[in-house]
Structure formats: structure tokens, C-alpha cells
Design a protein around this motif. Structure first.
Motif, PDB file in Angstrom:
ATOM      1  N   ARG A 100      47.472  35.428  41.849  1.00 29.25           N
ATOM      2  CA  ARG A 100      47.547  34.096  41.228  1.00 29.25           C
ATOM      3  C   ARG A 100      46.792  33.049  42.041  1.00 29.25           C
ATOM      4  N   PHE A 101      46.534  33.321  43.314  1.00 33.61           N
ATOM      5  CA  PHE A 101      45.760  32.418  44.170  1.00 33.61           C
ATOM      6  C   PHE A 101      44.298  32.831  44.253  1.00 33.61           C
ATOM      7  N   THR A 102      43.911  33.766  43.407  1.00 32.42           N
ATOM      8  CA  THR A 102      42.583  34.361  43.473  1.00 32.42           C
ATOM      9  C   THR A 102      41.746  33.907  42.283  1.00 32.42           C
ATOM     10  N   GLY A 103      40.447  33.669  42.545  1.00 29.32           N
ATOM     11  CA  GLY A 103      39.554  33.262  41.472  1.00 29.32           C
ATOM     12  C   GLY A 103      38.150  33.789  41.683  1.00 29.32           C
ATOM     13  N   LEU A 104      37.333  33.641  40.647  1.00 27.83           N
ATOM     14  CA  LEU A 104      35.936  34.075  40.710  1.00 27.83           C
ATOM     15  C   LEU A 104      35.142  33.187  41.657  1.00 27.83           C
ATOM     16  N   GLY A 109      25.701  35.046  46.644  1.00 27.61           N
ATOM     17  CA  GLY A 109      24.972  35.128  45.384  1.00 27.61           C
ATOM     18  C   GLY A 109      25.476  36.157  44.396  1.00 27.61           C
ATOM     19  N   ALA A 110      26.427  36.998  44.771  1.00 26.71           N
ATOM     20  CA  ALA A 110      26.949  38.036  43.875  1.00 26.71           C
ATOM     21  C   ALA A 110      28.393  37.701  43.482  1.00 26.71           C
ATOM     22  N   MET A 111      28.745  37.994  42.237  1.00 26.44           N
ATOM     23  CA  MET A 111      30.088  37.694  41.750  1.00 26.44           C
ATOM     24  C   MET A 111      31.130  38.490  42.526  1.00 26.44           C
ATOM     25  N   GLY A 112      32.178  37.792  42.937  1.00 27.76           N
ATOM     26  CA  GLY A 112      33.278  38.413  43.649  1.00 27.76           C
ATOM     27  C   GLY A 112      34.533  37.589  43.436  1.00 27.76           C
ATOM     28  N   LEU A 149      29.897  34.193  55.282  1.00 26.90           N
ATOM     29  CA  LEU A 149      29.621  34.312  53.863  1.00 26.90           C
ATOM     30  C   LEU A 149      29.229  32.971  53.258  1.00 26.90           C
ATOM     31  N   GLU A 150      28.320  33.032  52.308  1.00 26.18           N
ATOM     32  CA  GLU A 150      28.018  31.852  51.496  1.00 26.18           C
ATOM     33  C   GLU A 150      28.881  31.977  50.240  1.00 26.18           C
ATOM     34  N   VAL A 151      29.853  31.090  50.116  1.00 25.22           N
ATOM     35  CA  VAL A 151      30.789  31.124  48.985  1.00 25.22           C
ATOM     36  C   VAL A 151      30.480  29.926  48.091  1.00 25.22           C
ATOM     37  N   ALA A 152      30.313  30.188  46.783  1.00 23.95           N
ATOM     38  CA  ALA A 152      30.021  29.110  45.839  1.00 23.95           C
ATOM     39  C   ALA A 152      30.810  29.317  44.555  1.00 23.95           C
ATOM     40  N   VAL A 153      31.026  28.234  43.840  1.00 26.59           N
ATOM     41  CA  VAL A 153      31.692  28.281  42.551  1.00 26.59           C
ATOM     42  C   VAL A 153      30.675  28.725  41.513  1.00 26.59           C
ATOM     43  N   PRO A 154      31.010  29.740  40.689  1.00 23.33           N
ATOM     44  CA  PRO A 154      30.066  30.190  39.661  1.00 23.33           C
ATOM     45  C   PRO A 154      29.937  29.159  38.548  1.00 23.33           C
ATOM     46  N   GLU A 155      28.811  29.214  37.853  1.00 25.53           N
ATOM     47  CA  GLU A 155      28.595  28.280  36.734  1.00 25.53           C
ATOM     48  C   GLU A 155      29.496  28.602  35.575  1.00 25.53           C
TER      49      GLU A 155
END
Length: 155
Positions: A100-104, A109-112, A149-155
Motif C-alpha cells: 500500500r506504500f508502493t507505487g510506480l 529510466g526503466a519502470m519499477g 539510483l535516479e528515481v522519477a515519477v512516470p508520466e
């Protein structure tokens, strides 16, 4: 690089050498799957975990999937390695409450997936996806590895 730890710089250098040599892709690169399909697989993995749907989870995993986890994930003296679809799915089911605390997220650069309760990054899951199946999962919780790691919010 000046504000990175030595361990983070080593990790970045290792990834750069792999990419220059054209060698084995790093965690989460998932050769063989396009970005929209990868996102679909990772989203389905999260949904199955949150919903406690063991069969759906197994259907997303290659029968020989291997999960590697930093020892900080479950405090142990050694890193954790789990092999096989059923065993990896069972482990995911045990983490159902944490889902429940986990998200995309985009990891280099790769989805995780990222787990960040109260907005604090605790761990990430990087996926190897080939032909629509998860063939590898790397669970990163070591602070120096998370910082690299480079962590970013996906579009």
C-alpha cells in the motif's frame, strides 16, 4: 558526482562501463520488452500483490525468475536470493501490507516500483522483463544503492 558517496559513484561507473561495452543490461533494463508493455507488467505485479492474487502474480513471473534483495530488506547477514515463480510470489504475498506504500516509478529510466511510507524512500524493486514475463527482480534497500539510483515519477 561531488555530492555522491564512494559506493554510489562506483555503482554509476559500473553501469556506465556496461552500457559502453554493450554488455548485460543493468537491473530493470528488461531487454526484449517495450516500455508500454513493461509498465503494464509492473502495474499488474503491484495490483496482484496489493490484491493478494497469488495466481495472477505467478502468471506474470517466468518459471525460473530470480529475486535478489539487499540484506537490509529483511535484516540478515547476507543478501537474499529467491528462485522460482511460486517462491517469489509467496514472498510478494508476505509483503502485501507494504504494497500500500508502493507505487510506480522510473528507476534509471526503466519502470519499477518504489516503497516510500510517509514520503521516505525505503526500497525499490527493479524488474527484468523479457517477452512479457518478469525474469528477475532486484530489491534495493541499502542506502548507498538507493542514493545511486535516479528515481522519477512516470508520466
Amino acid at each position: 558526482m561531488l555530492e555522491r558517496t564512494p559506493a554510489a559513484v562506483r555503482q554509476l561507473a559500473s553501469r556506465a562501463r556496461r552500457r559502453v561495452r554493450g554488455g548485460t543490461p543493468g537491473p530493470g533494463s528488461g531487454s526484449g520488452t517495450d516500455a508500454p508493455r513493461r509498465r503494464q507488467v509492473v502495474t499488474a505485479f503491484l495490483a496482484a500483490t496489493r490484491g493478494g492474487d497469488f495466481e495472477a502474480l505467478v502468471s506474470l513471473l517466468h518459471r525460473d525468475v530470480v529475486l535478489h534483495a539487499d540484506r537490509q530488506v529483511i535484516p540478515t547477514s547476507e543478501p537474499i536470493v529467491v528462485s522460482g515463480a511460486a517462491a517469489v510470489a509467496e514472498g510478494a504475498m508476505m509483503a502485501m501490507r507494504r504494497a500500500r506504500f508502493t507505487g510506480l516509478a522510473l528507476l534509471d529510466g526503466a519502470m519499477g516500483l518504489v516503497m516510500a511510507p510517509a514520503g521516505r524512500l525505503r526500497l525499490v524493486l527493479a524488474f527484468e522483463v523479457t517477452d512479457g514475463l518478469i525474469t528477475g527482480i532486484e530489491v534495493v534497500a541499502a542506502p548507498e544503492r538507493l542514493a545511486a539510483l535516479e528515481v522519477a515519477v512516470p508520466e
